[in-house]
Design a protein around this motif. Structure first.
Motif, PDB file in Angstrom:
ATOM      1  N   MET A   3       0.832  -1.176   0.000  1.00 34.39           N
ATOM      2  CA  MET A   3       0.000   0.000   0.000  1.00 34.39           C
ATOM      3  C   MET A   3       0.886   1.252   0.000  1.00 34.39           C
ATOM      4  SD  MET A   3      -3.105   0.830   2.519  1.00 34.39           S
ATOM      5  CE  MET A   3      -3.640   2.476   2.756  1.00 34.39           C
ATOM      6  N   ARG A   4       0.484   2.238  -0.764  1.00 36.35           N
ATOM      7  CA  ARG A   4       1.254   3.473  -0.847  1.00 36.35           C
ATOM      8  C   ARG A   4       0.922   4.389   0.317  1.00 36.35           C
ATOM      9  NH1 ARG A   4       0.923   5.067  -7.219  1.00 36.35           N
ATOM     10  NH2 ARG A   4       2.062   3.270  -7.943  1.00 36.35           N
ATOM     11  N   LYS A   5       1.940   5.074   0.786  1.00 40.62           N
ATOM     12  CA  LYS A   5       1.746   6.029   1.876  1.00 40.62           C
ATOM     13  C   LYS A   5       1.124   7.309   1.311  1.00 40.62           C
ATOM     14  CE  LYS A   5       4.021   8.323   5.577  1.00 40.62           C
ATOM     15  NZ  LYS A   5       4.620   7.989   6.812  1.00 40.62           N
ATOM     16  N   VAL A   6       0.124   7.822   2.020  1.00 38.08           N
ATOM     17  CA  VAL A   6      -0.565   9.033   1.573  1.00 38.08           C
ATOM     18  C   VAL A   6      -0.321  10.174   2.560  1.00 38.08           C
ATOM     19  CG1 VAL A   6      -2.354   7.812   0.269  1.00 38.08           C
ATOM     20  CG2 VAL A   6      -2.724   8.312   2.682  1.00 38.08           C
ATOM     21  N   THR A   7      -0.591  11.378   2.100  1.00 39.90           N
ATOM     22  CA  THR A   7      -0.432  12.566   2.942  1.00 39.90           C
ATOM     23  C   THR A   7      -1.584  12.655   3.931  1.00 39.90           C
ATOM     24  OG1 THR A   7      -1.748  13.990   1.496  1.00 39.90           O
ATOM     25  CG2 THR A   7       0.622  13.807   0.999  1.00 39.90           C
ATOM     26  N   PRO A   8      -1.462  13.536   4.919  1.00 39.66           N
ATOM     27  CA  PRO A   8      -2.636  13.816   5.760  1.00 39.66           C
ATOM     28  C   PRO A   8      -3.683  14.551   4.910  1.00 39.66           C
ATOM     29  CG  PRO A   8      -0.764  15.209   6.383  1.00 39.66           C
ATOM     30  CD  PRO A   8      -0.286  14.272   5.316  1.00 39.66           C
ATOM     31  N   TRP A   9      -4.875  14.714   5.448  1.00 38.99           N
ATOM     32  CA  TRP A   9      -5.922  15.465   4.757  1.00 38.99           C
ATOM     33  C   TRP A   9      -5.586  16.957   4.817  1.00 38.99           C
ATOM     34  CZ3 TRP A   9      -9.298  13.108   1.751  1.00 38.99           C
ATOM     35  CH2 TRP A   9      -9.593  11.782   1.989  1.00 38.99           C
ATOM     36  N   PHE A  10      -5.714  17.636   3.669  1.00 37.09           N
ATOM     37  CA  PHE A  10      -5.483  19.074   3.591  1.00 37.09           C
ATOM     38  C   PHE A  10      -6.819  19.793   3.441  1.00 37.09           C
ATOM     39  CE2 PHE A  10      -1.369  17.472   2.222  1.00 37.09           C
ATOM     40  CZ  PHE A  10      -0.506  18.300   2.915  1.00 37.09           C
ATOM     41  N   PRO A  11      -6.933  21.001   3.998  1.00 38.83           N
ATOM     42  CA  PRO A  11      -8.172  21.758   3.823  1.00 38.83           C
ATOM     43  C   PRO A  11      -8.289  22.260   2.386  1.00 38.83           C
ATOM     44  CG  PRO A  11      -6.551  23.078   5.015  1.00 38.83           C
ATOM     45  CD  PRO A  11      -5.957  21.699   4.835  1.00 38.83           C
ATOM     46  N   PRO A  12      -9.500  22.570   1.930  1.00 41.28           N
ATOM     47  CA  PRO A  12      -9.701  22.956   0.529  1.00 41.28           C
ATOM     48  C   PRO A  12      -8.967  24.222   0.102  1.00 41.28           C
ATOM     49  CG  PRO A  12     -11.722  23.237   1.788  1.00 41.28           C
ATOM     50  CD  PRO A  12     -10.743  22.552   2.676  1.00 41.28           C
ATOM     51  N   VAL A  51       0.496  20.837  -5.276  1.00 35.68           N
ATOM     52  CA  VAL A  51       1.577  21.453  -6.039  1.00 35.68           C
ATOM     53  C   VAL A  51       1.893  20.695  -7.331  1.00 35.68           C
ATOM     54  CG1 VAL A  51       2.617  22.561  -4.031  1.00 35.68           C
ATOM     55  CG2 VAL A  51       3.379  20.277  -4.708  1.00 35.68           C
ATOM     56  N   ARG A  52       1.263  19.553  -7.539  1.00 35.50           N
ATOM     57  CA  ARG A  52       1.488  18.758  -8.760  1.00 35.50           C
ATOM     58  C   ARG A  52       0.164  18.387  -9.411  1.00 35.50           C
ATOM     59  NH1 ARG A  52       5.081  16.549  -5.084  1.00 35.50           N
ATOM     60  NH2 ARG A  52       7.263  16.830  -5.664  1.00 35.50           N
ATOM     61  N   ASN A  53       0.179  18.296 -10.748  1.00 39.12           N
ATOM     62  CA  ASN A  53      -0.977  17.759 -11.465  1.00 39.12           C
ATOM     63  C   ASN A  53      -1.173  16.309 -11.044  1.00 39.12           C
ATOM     64  OD1 ASN A  53      -1.354  20.074 -13.002  1.00 39.12           O
ATOM     65  ND2 ASN A  53      -0.166  19.301 -14.712  1.00 39.12           N
ATOM     66  N   GLY A  54      -2.424  15.866 -11.025  1.00 39.03           N
ATOM     67  CA  GLY A  54      -2.663  14.462 -10.749  1.00 39.03           C
ATOM     68  C   GLY A  54      -3.992  14.190 -10.102  1.00 39.03           C
ATOM     69  N   ILE A  55      -4.209  12.920  -9.798  1.00 38.14           N
ATOM     70  CA  ILE A  55      -5.438  12.444  -9.174  1.00 38.14           C
ATOM     71  C   ILE A  55      -5.279  12.506  -7.659  1.00 38.14           C
ATOM     72  CG2 ILE A  55      -7.039  10.501  -8.939  1.00 38.14           C
ATOM     73  CD1 ILE A  55      -6.871  11.632 -11.803  1.00 38.14           C
ATOM     74  N   TYR A  56      -6.289  13.048  -6.994  1.00 38.37           N
ATOM     75  CA  TYR A  56      -6.282  13.164  -5.540  1.00 38.37           C
ATOM     76  C   TYR A  56      -7.584  12.609  -4.975  1.00 38.37           C
ATOM     77  CZ  TYR A  56      -2.223  16.097  -6.072  1.00 38.37           C
ATOM     78  OH  TYR A  56      -0.967  16.549  -6.379  1.00 38.37           O
ATOM     79  N   LYS A  57      -7.489  12.062  -3.801  1.00 39.83           N
ATOM     80  CA  LYS A  57      -8.679  11.587  -3.094  1.00 39.83           C
ATOM     81  C   LYS A  57      -9.264  12.769  -2.331  1.00 39.83           C
ATOM     82  CE  LYS A  57     -10.142   7.548  -0.589  1.00 39.83           C
ATOM     83  NZ  LYS A  57      -9.700   6.332   0.074  1.00 39.83           N
ATOM     84  N   VAL A  58     -10.570  12.973  -2.434  1.00 39.79           N
ATOM     85  CA  VAL A  58     -11.249  14.044  -1.711  1.00 39.79           C
ATOM     86  C   VAL A  58     -12.347  13.436  -0.857  1.00 39.79           C
ATOM     87  CG1 VAL A  58     -10.732  15.788  -3.460  1.00 39.79           C
ATOM     88  CG2 VAL A  58     -12.866  14.528  -3.600  1.00 39.79           C
ATOM     89  N   GLY A  86      -3.123  13.160  -1.114  1.00 41.28           N
ATOM     90  CA  GLY A  86      -2.471  12.522  -2.251  1.00 41.28           C
ATOM     91  C   GLY A  86      -1.397  11.564  -1.772  1.00 41.28           C
ATOM     92  N   LEU A  87      -0.592  11.118  -2.699  1.00 42.11           N
ATOM     93  CA  LEU A  87       0.518  10.229  -2.353  1.00 42.11           C
ATOM     94  C   LEU A  87       1.591  11.016  -1.619  1.00 42.11           C
ATOM     95  CD1 LEU A  87       0.921   8.175  -5.639  1.00 42.11           C
ATOM     96  CD2 LEU A  87      -0.228   7.493  -3.534  1.00 42.11           C
ATOM     97  N   ALA A  88       2.199  10.419  -0.632  1.00 41.38           N
ATOM     98  CA  ALA A  88       3.245  11.093   0.143  1.00 41.38           C
ATOM     99  C   ALA A  88       4.528  11.223  -0.649  1.00 41.38           C
ATOM    100  CB  ALA A  88       3.490  10.335   1.444  1.00 41.38           C
ATOM    101  N   ARG A  89       4.709  10.391  -1.658  1.00 37.43           N
ATOM    102  CA  ARG A  89       5.890  10.449  -2.522  1.00 37.43           C
ATOM    103  C   ARG A  89       5.469  10.430  -3.978  1.00 37.43           C
ATOM    104  NH1 ARG A  89       8.446   6.082   1.015  1.00 37.43           N
ATOM    105  NH2 ARG A  89       9.414   7.349   2.620  1.00 37.43           N
ATOM    106  N   LYS A  90       6.278  11.066  -4.808  1.00 35.83           N
ATOM    107  CA  LYS A  90       6.010  11.066  -6.245  1.00 35.83           C
ATOM    108  C   LYS A  90       6.164   9.632  -6.774  1.00 35.83           C
ATOM    109  CE  LYS A  90       7.370  13.408 -10.442  1.00 35.83           C
ATOM    110  NZ  LYS A  90       8.250  14.370 -11.063  1.00 35.83           N
ATOM    111  N   PRO A  91       5.190   9.143  -7.580  1.00 39.54           N
ATOM    112  CA  PRO A  91       5.300   7.790  -8.124  1.00 39.54           C
ATOM    113  C   PRO A  91       6.541   7.641  -8.996  1.00 39.54           C
ATOM    114  CG  PRO A  91       3.116   8.695  -8.500  1.00 39.54           C
ATOM    115  CD  PRO A  91       3.972   9.799  -7.969  1.00 39.54           C
TER     116      PRO A  91
END
Length: 74
Positions: free
Chosen positions: A1-10, A15-22, A68-73
């Protein structure tokens, strides 16, 4: 399983283009959205990362927390 960041407020944007879980806190639902750094806009919400990628150019306002992911894929 990939490590993810904490939840950020809206108000904090990725800082990067990509898919994020909301998350929709009032309904306790999770979605996936594409973030476009160039246009500073979110794509439409989708039930999977693949579907969110397909909706990347369908811009929507976003008031949900995200992570998002804690590290760049690799």
């Amino acid at each position: 399983m990939r490590k993810v960041t904490p939840w950020f407020p809206p108000e904090i944007k990725p800082v990067r283009n990509g898919i994020y879980k909301v998350k929709d806190s009032p309904r306790n639902q999770h979605w996936y959205r594409y973030w476009d750094c160039n246009n500073h806009k979110w794509g439409a919400a989708a039930t999977s990362p693949e579907a969110a990628s397909a909706l990347s150019k369908s811009y929507w306002f976003q008031e949900s927390e995200w992570r998002g992911l804690a590290r760049k894929p690799k």
